[in-house]
Every structure is written in C-alpha cells, then in structure tokens.
Design a protein around this motif. Structure first.
Motif, PDB file in Angstrom:
ATOM      1  N   ASP A  75      -0.172 -51.115 -31.313  1.00 19.25           N
ATOM      2  CA  ASP A  75      -1.411 -50.032 -31.609  1.00 19.25           C
ATOM      3  C   ASP A  75      -0.930 -48.793 -31.371  1.00 19.25           C
ATOM      4  N   SER A 104      -0.603 -44.952 -33.239  1.00 15.97           N
ATOM      5  CA  SER A 104      -1.242 -43.884 -32.917  1.00 15.97           C
ATOM      6  C   SER A 104      -0.399 -42.579 -32.806  1.00 15.97           C
ATOM      7  N   SER A 144      -8.062 -45.860 -25.559  1.00 12.87           N
ATOM      8  CA  SER A 144      -8.664 -45.619 -26.841  1.00 12.87           C
ATOM      9  C   SER A 144      -9.181 -46.947 -27.528  1.00 12.87           C
ATOM     10  N   ALA A 145     -10.363 -46.773 -28.247  1.00 20.15           N
ATOM     11  CA  ALA A 145     -11.030 -47.933 -28.944  1.00 20.15           C
ATOM     12  C   ALA A 145     -10.045 -48.324 -29.864  1.00 20.15           C
ATOM     13  N   GLY A 146      -9.861 -49.518 -30.028  1.00 16.37           N
ATOM     14  CA  GLY A 146      -8.764 -49.973 -31.173  1.00 16.37           C
ATOM     15  C   GLY A 146      -7.531 -50.130 -30.777  1.00 16.37           C
ATOM     16  N   VAL A 147      -6.985 -49.413 -29.655  1.00 12.12           N
ATOM     17  CA  VAL A 147      -5.702 -49.325 -29.102  1.00 12.12           C
ATOM     18  C   VAL A 147      -5.587 -50.286 -27.846  1.00 12.12           C
ATOM     19  N   THR A 148      -4.854 -51.605 -28.401  1.00 13.00           N
ATOM     20  CA  THR A 148      -4.994 -52.374 -27.300  1.00 13.00           C
ATOM     21  C   THR A 148      -3.594 -53.140 -26.934  1.00 13.00           C
TER      22      THR A 148
END
Length: 227
Positions: A54, A58, A46-50
């Motif tokens: 994070d 979510s 997922s974009a921004g979930v690194t």
C-alpha cells in the motif's frame, strides 16, 4: 537539474536519511525527495495504507502527481523493501532502484534480527560497524516508537515469504548495497537479495553496518555512479 531521487528511510526514522539527502542534493545538483512514512515520527497513519505494498503504491501516486520522471529510488532497511515493492509496480517514472541493507525477504540460515523489543542502545550496537564513533543514543530503555510503526507495516517477522520470488519480476537496473558489518541482516542475506533480482549488482561496503548513509556516506555516494 539532473534526474530526481526518492529516498526512503528505515525503522530509525527520517532522521537517518536527512544528512545523506543533503549530501546527495549538493553533489548531484538533483531534486531529492525525503518523505516521512505515515506513522513514523509521530505522524498519523494514512487511511487505507496498512501494508508495504500500500505504501509503495502511495509513493508511485505521489511521483505521478508531481509529474516526476527518471526517478532513482534509494531505500535503506525497511525503505529497501519499500523500494523493491515500488520497482515491482513497474511505473515508467522509475529508472533505477538502490536497495541499501534492505529487509523483507526470508533467507534460510540467515534470519533477520528481531528488533521489536530492543532498546535504542541495543539496536545501535547491532547497526553500526563502530558504534563508539557516533553520538550517544537516547537513554530511554524501551523500543523506539518508529520501530513500532515499522512493525505495523511489516508484521512481527519484518518479512514477506512471497517477496524473494516476486523480486524476479523487477526489470529495471537495481543496485543492492550492503555493509559488511551489518548484524541486523548479514551480508549473505544481502547476496540472496541481489541474486533474486535479474538485473542487479551487489556491492559490499567495508567498515560499515546497517546504516551506510550514516556511517560511511561518502562510500555510499560513490557507489551511486554505477546506476
């Protein structure tokens, strides 16, 4: 229906939790959520979930979107670290956390086994009390793609040096459950995990390795009555 559960898998992928999810739903007549972490099982990240934090955020957001309350979070291995991070977000939707052979902390004298380069067969030999009782692993010689996804979140050490001190901020009932034959993270590592959390209990499961939900699911289920 009884209070819901959120199950969080480890580096072995969602399939390591699927059977236990069915058992838990049947025995407790509760709603059981079993998501696949983004990046595992061939799913996109997922974009921004690194980071682990994070990902925790979510999942809390998902509980809010689904308007779920009194949720018990159960996480194994990487999922145990993730469960701890969810607890640290202090969401009122979470009633309790169960950390099953979790990773993420650093304990002097009890390092985590480096799984990054292990084949499925090698990983299996360290993960189970009695590997011979389980189906034969895949014949592929390299590390599992899910292990690579795991390292993407945790970094090569599979730990966060700040986590053990931050665990003191968890203020909900927490049960730390460990397999006595775990050779990924040994029982002393598990005791350190529990000792760092003020309202925790610690249970050691005999004849069990790193994946109690696969090896001794009935025994794991029995421990949940204390939460």
């Amino acid at each position: 229906m009884n209070n819901p559960f959120l199950l969080l898998h480890g580096g072995g992928g969602v399939q390591t939790m699927a059977g236990f999810a069915d058992l838990l739903a049947e025995r407790t007549r509760s709603q059981v959520l079993l998501p696949t972490h983004p990046g595992f099982g061939g799913t996109p990240r997922s974009a921004g979930v690194t980071t682990v934090a994070d990902l925790a955020a979510s999942y809390v957001e998902t509980l809010e979107e689904q308007d779920l309350a009194n949720v018990t979070v159960i996480g194994n291995s990487f999922g145990g670290w993730l469960a701890a991070e969810i607890a640290l977000r202090k969401s009122p939707r979470i009633r309790a956390v169960v950390i099953v052979d979790g990773i993420g902390i650093e304990v002097d004298g009890h390092p985590l086994t480096d799984v990054s380069g292990l084949s499925p067969a090698e990983l299996r030999s360290l993960s189970f009390h009695d590997p011979s009782k389980l189906p034969a692993p895949p014949s592929a010689g390299g590390p599992s793609p899910d292990v690579q996804a795991l390292i993407g979140y945790t970094g090569p050490t599979m730990s966060d040096p700040t986590l053990i001190k931050r665990l003191a901020e968890i203020d909900i009932p927490t049960h730390v459950i460990w397999g006595e034959s775990d050779r990924i993270a040994d029982p002393q590592y598990g005791k350190a995990y529990a000792a760092a959390i003020p309202r925790s209990t610690y249970t050691l499961l005999p004849r069990t390795g790193h994946l109690p939900q696969l090896e001794t699911p009935e025994e794991l289920l029995a421990t949940l009555t204390t939460i």
